[in-house]
Design an enzyme around this catalytic site. Structure first.
Site, short mmCIF file in Angstrom:
data_model
loop_
_atom_site.label_atom_id
_atom_site.label_comp_id
_atom_site.label_asym_id
_atom_site.label_seq_id
_atom_site.Cartn_x
_atom_site.Cartn_y
_atom_site.Cartn_z
N THR A 1 10.45 -6.76 -12.54
CA THR A 1 9.98 -8.14 -12.65
C THR A 1 8.90 -8.39 -11.61
OG1 THR A 1 12.15 -8.81 -13.43
CG2 THR A 1 10.73 -10.55 -12.52
N GLN B 1 -7.03 -0.60 5.17
CA GLN B 1 -7.60 -1.25 6.36
C GLN B 1 -9.03 -1.72 6.12
OE1 GLN B 1 -6.36 -2.29 9.15
NE2 GLN B 1 -4.36 -1.32 9.02
N ALA C 1 0.82 -1.21 0.00
CA ALA C 1 0.00 0.00 0.00
C ALA C 1 0.86 1.27 0.00
CB ALA C 1 -0.96 0.00 1.19
N THR C 2 2.00 1.23 0.64
CA THR C 2 2.87 2.42 0.65
C THR C 2 3.25 2.80 -0.78
OG1 THR C 2 3.74 1.88 2.83
CG2 THR C 2 5.07 3.36 1.47
N SER D 1 -3.19 -3.89 0.36
CA SER D 1 -1.95 -4.48 0.85
C SER D 1 -2.23 -5.93 1.26
CB SER D 1 -1.45 -3.69 2.07
OG SER D 1 -0.30 -4.31 2.59
N ALA D 2 -1.46 -6.86 0.70
CA ALA D 2 -1.72 -8.28 0.97
C ALA D 2 -1.57 -8.63 2.45
CB ALA D 2 -0.79 -9.15 0.12
N HIS D 3 -0.55 -8.05 3.09
CA HIS D 3 -0.28 -8.51 4.47
C HIS D 3 -1.30 -8.03 5.50
CE1 HIS D 3 1.65 -5.05 6.68
NE2 HIS D 3 1.84 -4.61 5.46
N ASN E 1 -6.74 3.32 10.43
CA ASN E 1 -5.98 2.20 10.99
C ASN E 1 -5.88 2.23 12.51
OD1 ASN E 1 -4.41 4.44 9.75
ND2 ASN E 1 -2.76 3.58 10.97
N CYS F 1 5.90 5.90 17.78
CA CYS F 1 7.23 6.02 18.39
C CYS F 1 8.27 6.16 17.29
CB CYS F 1 7.53 4.81 19.25
SG CYS F 1 6.33 4.58 20.55
C1 LIG Z 1 -0.59 -0.74 6.58
C2 LIG Z 1 -1.14 0.48 5.98
C3 LIG Z 1 -0.49 1.14 4.93
C4 LIG Z 1 0.84 0.67 4.39
O1 LIG Z 1 0.74 -0.58 3.79
P1 LIG Z 1 2.05 -1.44 3.42
O2 LIG Z 1 1.53 -2.45 2.46
O3 LIG Z 1 2.52 -2.04 4.70
O4 LIG Z 1 3.03 -0.54 2.80
C5 LIG Z 1 -1.09 2.27 4.41
N1 LIG Z 1 -2.26 2.73 4.89
C6 LIG Z 1 -2.92 2.12 5.88
C7 LIG Z 1 -4.21 2.68 6.37
C8 LIG Z 1 -2.38 1.00 6.47
O5 LIG Z 1 -3.02 0.43 7.48
#
Ligand SMILES: *Cc1c(COP(=O)(O)O)cnc(C)c1O
Length: 381
Positions: free
Chosen positions: A242, A181, A73-74, A201-203, A153, A327
């Site tokens: 790639t 989120q 997502a970043t 974002s997959a994770h 988030n 932090c």
């Molecule tokens: C986690 C998060 C991101 C960043 O996602 P990544 O895939 O870890 O770079 C951006 N926006 C929100 C609201 C998130 O919770």
């Protein structure tokens, strides 16, 4: 029960076993480069990527051609904001966002100021919602982009995105929404919500880290953006490099599972959260931050008055939760989200963020509730 009990799913989630199974062959047997057009290794990889693209699109009711794979997502947010700014700066250089966005959005906007962007930051009310009236007044002829996250988030607060989209489009501007989120936790339909750019974002949805996507609307309106990474012209030249085939396959599988299961998961998780919040409220003198009515089912942001989160959390090492503060510097800063909601610094420093997930059990919740309450009592008396 796993120890520590994991209640920080808004930070990241474990990979679903079905996702891992889907990914594994693409590390070994099917290791081909999706750009190799001359042999079966390449074709197998390319087919898997297109299959994943369809699944990601389906999850948000988009078309497959509207999905660009990224590293998360970043990167998607960087590509969306900077890509729109570069491509539309002849029309205007004004961007509107909110004070409670994820740092990625805030940092991208701040960076664009060096290139002449003018940024308006909308405030939020005590529940974390923006005021559409304030947005309406902030929109200008040279406003090219409005960037408002769907769900926060830290607090889980859901913005009135439909109302926002109407105002943005009536002004001829584009709407980018950080949906990271929200996806997998609520229904996200980019057409119904009239979102022009959205990230995934997959994770955050039980897929692997380092894999994500950007939705770029192709009609009504057709959005065009300028690439930020140049190279081999991958992803319709919008994101060279790639392709991370295992990561993309994992994202696709995670999207498919989320699409089928999010509603049932959310129902169950919501009941567990209510139970946990009641338990913590029973120890008295706590406030739940965010919008109680419009909130992600899994997120609980609670200020435990008179106690600093930094004091409490080390005392409950068997529970993995987050503080409401960031932090990022040597001196801890109170959460910019809570501060924007008008919450005083001390209350902001006393906030903890608990985020449940689909593996969270009833047993884990009663354990966590008890532990947190015991430590609150310990610290208070
Ligand atoms: C986690 C998060 C991101 C960043 O996602 P990544 O895939 O870890 O770079 C951006 N926006 C929100 C609201 C998130 O919770």
């Amino acid at each position: 029960m796993h120890s520590p009990v994991y209640l920080d799913h808004n930070a990241t989630t474990p990979v679903d076993a079905r996702v891992l199974d889907a990914m594994l062959p693409f590390f070994t047997k099917n290791f081909g480069n999706a750009s190799s057009r001359t042999h079966a290794y390449g074709w197998v990889a390319a087919d898997a990527v297109e299959e994943a693209r369809k699944k990601v699109a389906e999850l948000i009711s988009a078309e497959a051609q509207e999905i660009i794979f990224t590293s998360g997502a970043t990167e998607s947010i960087n590509l969306a904001i900077k890509g729109v700014f570069e491509n539309y700066s002849a029309k205007g250089k004004h961007i509107i966002t909110t004070k409670t966005e994820h740092t990625t959005v805030l940092d991208c906007c701040a960076k664009l100021k060096n290139s002449g962007a003018e940024i308006t930051y909308l405030g939020v009310d005590h529940e974390g919602k923006i005021n559409p009236g304030e947005l309406k007044n902030a929109l200008r002829k040279d406003t090219i982009l409005v960037c408002v996250m769907l769900a926060n988030n830290e607090t889980g607060t859901i913005q009135p995105i439909g109302e926002i989209a109407e105002l943005v489009h009536a002004n001829g501007s584009l709407l980018c929404s950080d949906t990271t989120q929200a996806i997998g936790k609520m229904r996200v339909d980019v057409n119904e919500m009239e979102i022009d750019l959205a990230c995934i974002s997959a994770h955050k949805i039980y897929g692997p880290k380092g894999s994500g996507a950007l939705f770029i609307r192709r009609k009504d309106p057709r959005v065009t953006i300028t690439a930020q990474v140049h190279g081999g012209g991958h992803e319709r030249a919008l994101r060279s490099g790639t392709l991370n085939v295992p990561g993309i396959v994992g994202l696709g599988k995670a999207a498919e599972i989320a699409n089928e299961e999010w509603w049932n998961d959310a129902q169950r998780i919501s009941l567990l959260r209510t139970k946990l919040e009641q338990q913590i409220q029973d120890c008295g003198n706590v406030v739940i931050n965010g919008c109680i009515k419009d909130r992600l089912a899994n997120t609980s942001n609670i200020s435990i008055l008179g106690i600093k989160a930094d004091q409490l959390i080390p005392m409950i090492p068997n529970i993995a939760i987050a503080t409401g503060s960031a932090c990022t510097s040597a001196i801890p800063e109170p959460s910019h989200v809570l501060r924007a909601m008008g919450i005083d610094e001390e209350t902001a420093f006393s906030s903890i963020r608990i985020s449940l997930g689909k593996t969270t059990s009833e047993e884990e919740i009663s354990f966590a509730g008890k532990e947190i309450c015991n430590q609150i009592k310990e610290l208070r008396y």
